[in-house]
Design a protein around this motif. Structure first.
Motif, short mmCIF file in Angstrom:
data_model
loop_
_atom_site.label_atom_id
_atom_site.label_comp_id
_atom_site.label_asym_id
_atom_site.label_seq_id
_atom_site.Cartn_x
_atom_site.Cartn_y
_atom_site.Cartn_z
N THR A 31 47.49 -11.73 -19.56
CA THR A 31 46.30 -10.92 -19.83
C THR A 31 46.20 -10.67 -21.32
O THR A 31 47.20 -10.30 -21.96
CB THR A 31 46.40 -9.58 -19.08
OG1 THR A 31 46.58 -9.83 -17.68
CG2 THR A 31 45.15 -8.74 -19.29
N SER A 94 49.55 -8.52 -22.07
CA SER A 94 50.31 -7.77 -21.07
C SER A 94 50.53 -8.65 -19.86
O SER A 94 49.79 -9.62 -19.64
CB SER A 94 49.58 -6.48 -20.69
OG SER A 94 48.30 -6.76 -20.17
N GLY A 96 49.69 -9.01 -16.63
CA GLY A 96 48.83 -8.61 -15.55
C GLY A 96 47.93 -7.45 -15.91
O GLY A 96 48.00 -6.89 -17.01
N LEU A 97 47.09 -7.06 -14.96
CA LEU A 97 46.06 -6.05 -15.20
C LEU A 97 46.51 -4.63 -14.89
O LEU A 97 45.81 -3.69 -15.19
CB LEU A 97 44.82 -6.35 -14.33
CG LEU A 97 43.97 -7.55 -14.74
CD1 LEU A 97 42.88 -7.79 -13.71
CD2 LEU A 97 43.36 -7.33 -16.11
N GLY A 98 47.65 -4.47 -14.27
CA GLY A 98 48.07 -3.15 -13.82
C GLY A 98 48.10 -2.13 -14.93
O GLY A 98 48.53 -2.43 -16.04
N PRO A 99 47.65 -0.90 -14.67
CA PRO A 99 47.59 0.12 -15.72
C PRO A 99 48.95 0.51 -16.25
O PRO A 99 49.05 1.08 -17.34
CB PRO A 99 46.90 1.29 -15.02
CG PRO A 99 47.09 1.07 -13.56
CD PRO A 99 47.13 -0.41 -13.38
N SER A 100 50.02 0.22 -15.53
CA SER A 100 51.35 0.58 -16.02
C SER A 100 51.94 -0.50 -16.92
O SER A 100 53.05 -0.33 -17.42
CB SER A 100 52.29 0.84 -14.85
OG SER A 100 52.43 -0.33 -14.07
N ASN A 101 51.22 -1.60 -17.10
CA ASN A 101 51.74 -2.69 -17.92
C ASN A 101 51.51 -2.42 -19.41
O ASN A 101 50.39 -2.22 -19.84
CB ASN A 101 51.09 -4.01 -17.53
CG ASN A 101 51.47 -4.45 -16.14
OD1 ASN A 101 52.58 -4.18 -15.68
ND2 ASN A 101 50.57 -5.11 -15.44
N GLU A 102 52.58 -2.45 -20.17
CA GLU A 102 52.49 -2.21 -21.61
C GLU A 102 51.77 -3.36 -22.30
O GLU A 102 51.98 -4.53 -21.97
CB GLU A 102 53.89 -2.06 -22.20
CG GLU A 102 53.91 -1.83 -23.71
CD GLU A 102 55.32 -1.78 -24.27
OE1 GLU A 102 56.26 -1.53 -23.49
OE2 GLU A 102 55.47 -1.99 -25.49
N GLN A 103 50.93 -3.01 -23.26
CA GLN A 103 50.25 -4.01 -24.07
C GLN A 103 51.03 -4.20 -25.36
O GLN A 103 51.35 -3.24 -26.06
CB GLN A 103 48.82 -3.57 -24.38
CG GLN A 103 47.93 -3.54 -23.13
CD GLN A 103 46.47 -3.29 -23.44
OE1 GLN A 103 46.01 -3.50 -24.56
NE2 GLN A 103 45.73 -2.85 -22.45
#
Lengths: 114, 113
Positions: A31, A94, A96-103
């Motif tokens: 992502t 990041s 994947g799209l998950g909100p917990s994934n750090e950019q």
């Protein structure tokens, strides 16, 4: 393990021209998000790509467009450049799209429009 | 739309002084909160993050931040700063409805040796 890489580092264009910026995500990341950071301001979200599709877009005109390739790398295109487009353009990746994934952010491309 | 406000644009401290940088956000739903740091000549790096649980989160290099939901705040603290903490600090918010980060305007910290 290479982090997020961006090219070119610096770019100078004139008003009305078109520019393409490139980003390679961190290994294992699929992502890619693009941000614009004007001088003295925080980054502003432009758009995000996942599975070669634009998934979310910030408040930027259609002059800003992008693309994601099968290898997850991405391009940001800006048409009809304006003086106000001068900024540092940041790419973040990041897993994947998950909100917990750090950019993770790249070093940026500094675009100057004359 | 969510927004983030950082109250201090420039902060100058002497080494060993305590640091607190303010961050307030506006968003009615569930949020994830972040502090990023940008050292001179380097790219943005994550200092710490809050998703849920204990509102006091600890990050790298001795930094910590406290999430106060009732005040919509996520202030960054460090008990004793070092010259190497000279950098620009950004607070950011991400709602569970999307994956975009909304950043504050940043605080430029200078630590005098």
């Amino acid at each position: 393990d290479a982090g997020v890489t961006q090219s070119p580092t610096h770019l100078i264009k004139t008003r009305g021209q078109q520019v393409t910026l490139r980003c390679s995500p961190k290994s294992g990341h699929d992502t890619v998000s693009w941000y614009q950071q004007a001088l003295g301001q925080g980054p502003q979200f432009i758009f995000q790509y996942y599975e070669e599709e634009e998934r979310q877009r910030g408040n930027f005109p259609d002059r800003f467009s992008g693309h994601q390739f099968p290898n997850y790398s991405s391009e940001l295109n800006v048409n009809a450049l304006l003086l106000g487009d001068s900024a540092l353009y940041l790419c973040a990746s990041s897993p994947g799209l998950g909100p917990s994934n750090e950019q993770f952010f790249g070093p940026g491309t500094r675009l100057t429009v004359l | 739309a969510q927004s983030v406000s950082q109250h201090n644009h420039h902060v100058i401290l002497s080494e060993a002084a305590s640091l607190e940088l303010g961050c307030n956000y506006s968003y009615g739903g569930t949020v994830n909160l972040f502090w990023y740091v940008q050292y001179p000549g380097q790219h943005l790096q994550l200092l710490l993050k809050y998703f849920s649980g204990d509102p006091l989160v600890k990050g790298i290099k001795g930094f910590e931040a406290e999430f106060i939901k009732s005040k919509f705040s996520f202030n960054l603290r460090k008990p004793s700063v070092q010259w190497s903490d000279t950098a620009e600090y950004f607070c950011a918010v991400r709602s569970n409805a999307g994956n975009m980060l909304t950043f504050g305007g940043g605080t430029r910290l200078m630590v005098k040796p």
